[in-house]
Design an enzyme around this catalytic site. Structure first.
Site, PDB file in Angstrom:
ATOM      1  N   ALA A  39       0.820  -1.218   0.000  1.00 47.05           N
ATOM      2  CA  ALA A  39       0.000   0.000   0.000  1.00 47.05           C
ATOM      3  C   ALA A  39       0.850   1.263   0.000  1.00 47.05           C
ATOM      4  O   ALA A  39       0.326   2.364   0.011  1.00 47.05           O
ATOM      5  CB  ALA A  39      -0.926   0.000   1.209  1.00 47.05           C
TER       6      ALA A  39
ATOM      7  N   SER B 165       7.631  -3.361   4.040  1.00 50.09           N
ATOM      8  CA  SER B 165       8.924  -4.032   3.889  1.00 50.09           C
ATOM      9  C   SER B 165       9.968  -3.450   4.841  1.00 50.09           C
ATOM     10  O   SER B 165      10.710  -4.196   5.475  1.00 50.09           O
ATOM     11  CB  SER B 165       9.400  -3.991   2.442  1.00 50.09           C
ATOM     12  OG  SER B 165       9.275  -2.709   1.914  1.00 50.09           O
TER      13      SER B 165
ATOM     14  N   ASP C 283      12.217   5.076   4.112  1.00 50.35           N
ATOM     15  CA  ASP C 283      11.364   4.139   4.850  1.00 50.35           C
ATOM     16  C   ASP C 283      12.075   3.584   6.082  1.00 50.35           C
ATOM     17  O   ASP C 283      11.520   3.547   7.182  1.00 50.35           O
ATOM     18  CB  ASP C 283      10.965   2.956   3.952  1.00 50.35           C
ATOM     19  CG  ASP C 283      10.365   3.411   2.640  1.00 50.35           C
ATOM     20  OD1 ASP C 283      10.008   4.598   2.539  1.00 50.35           O
ATOM     21  OD2 ASP C 283      10.279   2.584   1.719  1.00 50.35           O
TER      22      ASP C 283
HETATM   23  C1  GLA Z   1       9.338   4.154  -1.664  1.00 52.28           C
HETATM   24  C2  GLA Z   1      10.823   3.970  -1.421  1.00 52.28           C
HETATM   25  C3  GLA Z   1      11.409   5.180  -0.682  1.00 52.28           C
HETATM   26  C4  GLA Z   1      11.043   6.492  -1.381  1.00 52.28           C
HETATM   27  C5  GLA Z   1       9.544   6.525  -1.689  1.00 52.28           C
HETATM   28  C6  GLA Z   1       9.147   7.708  -2.521  1.00 52.28           C
HETATM   29  O1  GLA Z   1       8.654   4.153  -0.455  1.00 52.28           O
HETATM   30  O2  GLA Z   1      11.047   2.809  -0.680  1.00 52.28           O
HETATM   31  O3  GLA Z   1      12.803   5.048  -0.548  1.00 52.28           O
HETATM   32  O4  GLA Z   1      11.804   6.662  -2.543  1.00 52.28           O
HETATM   33  O5  GLA Z   1       9.106   5.362  -2.366  1.00 52.28           O
HETATM   34  O6  GLA Z   1       9.383   8.900  -1.854  1.00 52.28           O
END
Ligand code: GLA
Length: 382
Positions: free
Chosen positions: A123, A128, A172
């Site tokens: 989502a 992860s 993340d």
């Molecule tokens: C995903 C990637 C992040 C970032 C976002 C967009 O979540 O895992 O590292 O690049 O997309 O901002």
């Protein structure tokens, strides 16, 4: 039942004993800073009150037995011969962390563990990263190693880059490690300087709306965008877009192939929006907050082209609802969720109206979660 008790109960049933160690790590929502992280830019996320728990114990051998409580699957592998199993791709994130720790010289033995999560997978809320980071904190108790929190975030990012094969940035994993209760987080992805950002108003709630439309980062789109950004930076003689001067970009953007021009314009303007949002969110005026969120969404839709018709619909419908201070795509894109800032008292009505319009006009069902900025990864006292 919380994810921690779900993991504990499943473990007791599966292995006939109580788990000895555990860890929990949250998912994240990106408020501003879309696809800026791997370009060395700025991000403004928050850790969620949803996350992943992993509990277990060492096996004393090289063997790992891993169970996903949410879908009743078991993966087994040996730490002395890591092999990806296409039937259990969820286990890749755990193997990836094991593999990176091993590469760093940490000796990892076998273990048995149960994982439970309430971060919806696929989502765009970093299920992860929650799994990688909770695994790193869990393994540190079984096979002690010494790393700073930022090193753990980077190790988990490498697990995803090098082992799983998604060229994600640090956003993340950083958010999952560094989350702070009731605060947003700011990170300069180049210097790695970071801090908590308190909202100036106490009446703003973060509401996530999952379009339930497909989102798969392992698809090539993410890596293609990253390559386009790198090529645009290289055109200006830089390694990262962050190092490209805005005025020079504006003067010479016409030299770039159209896709690279659009991606780079999004990223460079988004960096400015993160800094503007960091200021705006600490104030009390909601007009600049709304304007920045709307501009951010339009930029994803028109320049970075990582939105979908469902996400565009949800972002546009949200801002027409009373009490909404702005809405935009969040996360990788190509489906997934919008993030909405909503006046606290208006939240129930906002959720009902948005959900009703999505169903009546698009014939689809959204999942809407009011959520609270939360603390980062922690070891569980079992
Ligand atoms: C995903 C990637 C992040 C970032 C976002 C967009 O979540 O895992 O590292 O690049 O997309 O901002």
């Amino acid at each position: 039942m919380t994810v921690v008790s779900k993991a504990q109960e499943t473990y007791a049933k599966q292995f006939g004993e109580a788990p000895k160690f555990g860890a929990f790590a949250p998912g994240r929502v990106e408020i501003m800073g879309n696809h800026t992280d791997y370009n060395g830019g700025f991000v403004l996320p928050a850790a969620l009150d949803k996350g992943t728990a992993i509990v277990g114990a060492s096996t004393g051998t090289d063997e790992v037995v891993l169970m996903a409580a949410d879908f009743g699957r078991i993966a087994t592998f040996s730490v002395s011969d890591l092999q990806r199993d296409p039937q259990n791709t969820w286990a890749d994130y755990v193997m990836g962390v094991v593999s990176m720790l091993q590469q760093d010289g940490v000796s990892i033995g076998g273990f048995k563990a149960v994982i439970a999560s309430d971060v919806p997978a696929g989502a765009g809320l970093s299920s992860s990263a929650a799994l990688e980071v909770s695994t790193a904190f869990f393994l540190r108790q079984l096979f002690p190693y010494d790393r700073e929190p930022m090193q753990i975030a980077r190790l988990c990012q490498r697990a995803e880059n090098e082992y799983v094969g998604v060229a994600c940035g640090i956003l993340d994993q950083f958010s999952s490690v560094f989350g702070k209760q009731d605060s947003l987080l700011f990170l300069d992805c180049l210097s790695l300087e970071h801090g908590a950002v308190k909202m100036g108003r106490s009446d703003i709630a973060v509401v996530i709306c999952d379009s339930m439309a497909k989102h798969a980062l392992t698809g090539g789109d993410y890596n293609t965008r990253r390559a386009e950004c790198m090529a645009a930076a290289a055109h200006f003689g830089k390694e990262l877009l962050r190092e490209v001067d805005w005025d020079e970009f504006v003067a010479r953007e016409f030299e770039l192939p159209e896709n690279q021009r659009k991606r780079a314009r999004h990223v460079l303007a988004e960096d400015k929006r993160v800094l503007a949002m960091r200021d705006a969110i600490q104030g009390v005026d909601t007009d600049p907050i709304k304007r920045l969120l709307i501009e951010g969404h339009e930029s994803c839709r028109d320049l970075f082209e990582n939105s979908t018709p469902e996400i565009d619909f949800l972002a546009a419908a949200a801002i027409e609802i009373e009490g909404c201070y702005g809405a935009k795509l969040t996360g990788g894109g190509w489906g997934g969720c919008t993030v909405n800032l909503v006046q606290v008292e208006a939240v129930p009505d906002f959720c009902a109206k948005l959900s009703e319009r999505y169903t009546s006009e698009l014939g689809k069902t959204a999942q809407i979660y009011p959520c609270r900025a939360s603390a980062g990864a922690q070891v569980l006292e079992l």
